[in-house]
Design a protein around this motif. Sequence first.
Motif, PDB file in Angstrom:
ATOM      1  N   GLN A 104      15.092 -78.731  25.359  1.00 16.82           N
ATOM      2  CA  GLN A 104      13.657 -78.921  25.457  1.00 16.82           C
ATOM      3  C   GLN A 104      12.962 -77.667  24.924  1.00 16.82           C
ATOM      4  N   GLY A 121       8.081 -92.285  32.489  1.00 19.40           N
ATOM      5  CA  GLY A 121       9.304 -91.549  32.226  1.00 19.40           C
ATOM      6  C   GLY A 121      10.411 -92.412  31.638  1.00 19.40           C
ATOM      7  N   ASN A 136      18.701 -80.028  31.890  1.00 24.64           N
ATOM      8  CA  ASN A 136      17.280 -80.133  31.543  1.00 24.64           C
ATOM      9  C   ASN A 136      17.068 -81.133  30.414  1.00 24.64           C
ATOM     10  N   GLU A 168      15.836 -85.564  30.659  1.00 23.47           N
ATOM     11  CA  GLU A 168      14.514 -85.813  30.076  1.00 23.47           C
ATOM     12  C   GLU A 168      14.690 -86.854  28.963  1.00 23.47           C
TER      13      GLU A 168
END
Length: 171
Positions: A83, A11, A96, A100
């Motif tokens: 996203q 990640g 979100n 990310e």
Amino acid sequence: MVSQRTLMAGGWLVGIVALAMLSHVGADVSHIVGQENPVTDACLSCICEASSGCDASVRCAGDVCGMFRITWAYWSDAGKPVQSGDSPDSQNAYANCTNEPYCAARTVQGYMRKFGQDCNGDGVIDCFDHAIIHKLGGYNCKNQVPIVYQSKIDECIQRKAIEYGANQPQQ
């Protein structure tokens, strides 16, 4: 020419490409190009390191989100990237995206497309300028950069220059 590789490990965004160099660090890698985004992956990596240690577990805290520590206004100015499958108008779109790594990096790219400028007056728009804009905002980049943030950026850029053997100024 330096090959471009972008690694996503656990990640973490670890961008590996040469970056535009601070003139006062004594290295110039701005001649190494190869991507259409205004910020190189290596520079994104340095901004991420200086912002949060590039800790992928960092989420929203106060008015900032993700490992780039992005505000809602910054995300909005960047064009409200989302996203896949999300809508910019969704209540969770900001969190979100900014939590990310790839979407957060797209947010930084969008912000720099809008606000990219020569903040330090050296005649080029490089990683140092992008880092200042990221920290201070597009309208305040000529202001004083916090010393801890600047030191982290300088150290990262110097390390990247050494990695790519680009520690000699270009003529």
